[in-house]
Design a protein around this motif. Structure first.
Motif, mmCIF file in Angstrom:
data_model
loop_
_atom_site.group_PDB
_atom_site.id
_atom_site.type_symbol
_atom_site.label_atom_id
_atom_site.label_comp_id
_atom_site.label_asym_id
_atom_site.label_seq_id
_atom_site.Cartn_x
_atom_site.Cartn_y
_atom_site.Cartn_z
ATOM 1 N N ALA A 54 -13.502 -12.829 7.352
ATOM 2 C CA ALA A 54 -12.814 -11.789 8.291
ATOM 3 C C ALA A 54 -12.677 -10.539 7.379
ATOM 4 N N ASN A 55 -12.359 -9.494 8.234
ATOM 5 C CA ASN A 55 -12.226 -8.073 7.651
ATOM 6 C C ASN A 55 -10.845 -8.192 7.105
ATOM 7 N N ILE A 56 -10.388 -7.992 5.764
ATOM 8 C CA ILE A 56 -9.000 -8.321 5.542
ATOM 9 C C ILE A 56 -8.426 -7.142 4.705
ATOM 10 N N ARG A 57 -7.574 -6.553 4.768
ATOM 11 C CA ARG A 57 -6.790 -5.525 4.160
ATOM 12 C C ARG A 57 -5.609 -5.642 4.021
ATOM 13 N N VAL A 58 -5.051 -5.395 2.721
ATOM 14 C CA VAL A 58 -3.721 -5.435 2.136
ATOM 15 C C VAL A 58 -3.222 -4.148 2.436
ATOM 16 N N LEU A 59 -2.354 -3.974 3.478
ATOM 17 C CA LEU A 59 -1.700 -2.917 3.704
ATOM 18 C C LEU A 59 -0.336 -2.415 2.961
ATOM 19 N N ASP A 60 0.538 -3.602 2.706
ATOM 20 C CA ASP A 60 1.808 -3.145 2.068
ATOM 21 C C ASP A 60 2.201 -4.516 1.149
ATOM 22 N N ARG A 61 2.756 -4.379 0.200
ATOM 23 C CA ARG A 61 3.717 -5.638 -0.418
ATOM 24 C C ARG A 61 5.241 -4.921 -0.450
ATOM 25 N N PRO A 62 5.875 -5.139 0.705
ATOM 26 C CA PRO A 62 7.111 -4.732 0.949
ATOM 27 C C PRO A 62 8.045 -5.634 -0.164
ATOM 28 N N THR A 63 7.887 -6.630 -0.328
ATOM 29 C CA THR A 63 8.745 -7.662 -1.310
ATOM 30 C C THR A 63 7.910 -8.344 -2.234
ATOM 31 N N SER A 64 8.193 -8.863 -3.180
ATOM 32 C CA SER A 64 7.389 -9.754 -4.240
ATOM 33 C C SER A 64 6.949 -11.183 -3.740
ATOM 34 N N ARG A 65 7.677 -11.185 -2.289
ATOM 35 C CA ARG A 65 7.136 -12.712 -1.768
ATOM 36 C C ARG A 65 6.331 -12.385 -0.348
ATOM 37 N N THR A 66 6.138 -11.045 -0.071
ATOM 38 C CA THR A 66 5.352 -10.910 1.257
ATOM 39 C C THR A 66 4.537 -9.673 1.175
ATOM 40 N N ALA A 67 3.513 -9.933 2.167
ATOM 41 C CA ALA A 67 2.566 -8.776 2.123
ATOM 42 C C ALA A 67 2.126 -8.618 3.540
ATOM 43 N N ILE A 68 1.944 -7.146 3.845
ATOM 44 C CA ILE A 68 1.407 -7.147 5.312
ATOM 45 C C ILE A 68 0.060 -6.820 5.056
ATOM 46 N N VAL A 69 -0.616 -7.702 5.983
ATOM 47 C CA VAL A 69 -2.096 -7.695 6.062
ATOM 48 C C VAL A 69 -2.689 -7.503 7.313
ATOM 49 N N THR A 70 -3.803 -6.655 7.433
ATOM 50 C CA THR A 70 -5.010 -6.611 8.502
ATOM 51 C C THR A 70 -5.694 -7.512 8.610
ATOM 52 N N TRP A 71 -5.860 -8.283 9.531
ATOM 53 C CA TRP A 71 -6.925 -9.587 9.680
ATOM 54 C C TRP A 71 -7.749 -9.215 10.844
ATOM 55 N N GLY A 72 -8.940 -9.046 10.811
ATOM 56 C CA GLY A 72 -9.784 -8.878 11.931
ATOM 57 C C GLY A 72 -11.193 -9.799 11.764
ATOM 58 N N ASP A 73 -11.278 -10.587 12.858
ATOM 59 C CA ASP A 73 -12.526 -11.531 13.002
ATOM 60 C C ASP A 73 -12.965 -11.370 14.277
ATOM 61 N N ALA A 74 -14.067 -10.554 14.427
ATOM 62 C CA ALA A 74 -14.793 -10.099 15.506
ATOM 63 C C ALA A 74 -15.096 -11.092 16.614
ATOM 64 N N THR A 75 -14.925 -12.218 16.114
ATOM 65 C CA THR A 75 -15.361 -13.482 17.254
ATOM 66 C C THR A 75 -14.369 -14.330 17.662
ATOM 67 N N SER A 76 -13.032 -14.000 17.044
ATOM 68 C CA SER A 76 -11.823 -14.877 17.240
ATOM 69 C C SER A 76 -10.648 -14.260 17.232
ATOM 70 N N CYS A 77 -10.200 -13.475 16.321
ATOM 71 C CA CYS A 77 -8.893 -12.754 16.463
ATOM 72 C C CYS A 77 -8.712 -11.530 15.809
ATOM 73 N N HIS A 78 -7.354 -10.661 15.893
ATOM 74 C CA HIS A 78 -7.299 -9.633 15.082
ATOM 75 C C HIS A 78 -5.789 -9.327 15.210
#
Length: 137
Positions: A54-78
């Motif tokens: 999948a096309n994965i990008r880390v957009l932010d790490r707001p806390t030490s235990r969380t990350a905001i991620v963009t996940w895109g799979d052209a055939t299944s989910c975004h």
């Protein structure tokens, strides 16, 4: 055996070629053997199985235990801004970000969900890879 069964599926070949062209800017925390990666690319079957590239990008790490991620799979989910949380791997698998092997008990990030499980709910990313991934806009 029929001849068509002995060849690689054309759709898998197309996805593999597109994937190899799009991998030039993807950050990895460790290199993986090319043969393993090629096998993952061709044999993947679904967004949630942890094997699809999948096309994965880390957009932010707001806390030490969380990350905001963009996940895109052209055939299944975004997912444009999906929250991932730190957890222990409950089973063996592969890191969606780097392709490295994950063992049960490793520290990973997983998609969080409260009501409905997302299509990539079974995916994991090694925490070490998420922590060194560049923050992208």
């Amino acid at each position: 055996m029929h001849a068509k069964h002995s060849r690689t599926d054309p759709w898998s070949q197309t996805l593999g070629l597109l994937h190899s062209l799009s991998r030039t800017d993807r950050t990895r925390c460790d290199a993986i053997p090319a043969s393993r990666h090629a096998q993952r690319r061709v044999t993947s079957t679904g967004c949630a199985d942890g094997e699809r590239d999948a096309n994965i990008r880390v957009l932010d790490r707001p806390t030490s235990r969380t990350a905001i991620v963009t996940w895109g799979d052209a055939t299944s989910c975004h997912y444009g801004d999906q929250v991932w949380r730190v957890a222990r791997a409950s089973s063996d698998g592969f890191c969606a970000l780097s392709g490295q092997q994950i063992h049960r008990g490793d520290v990973v990030y997983r998609p969080s969900h409260y009501r409905l499980a997302p299509a990539n709910a079974g995916s994991m990313m090694l925490a070490a890879c998420v922590l060194i991934a560049p923050i992208e806009c």
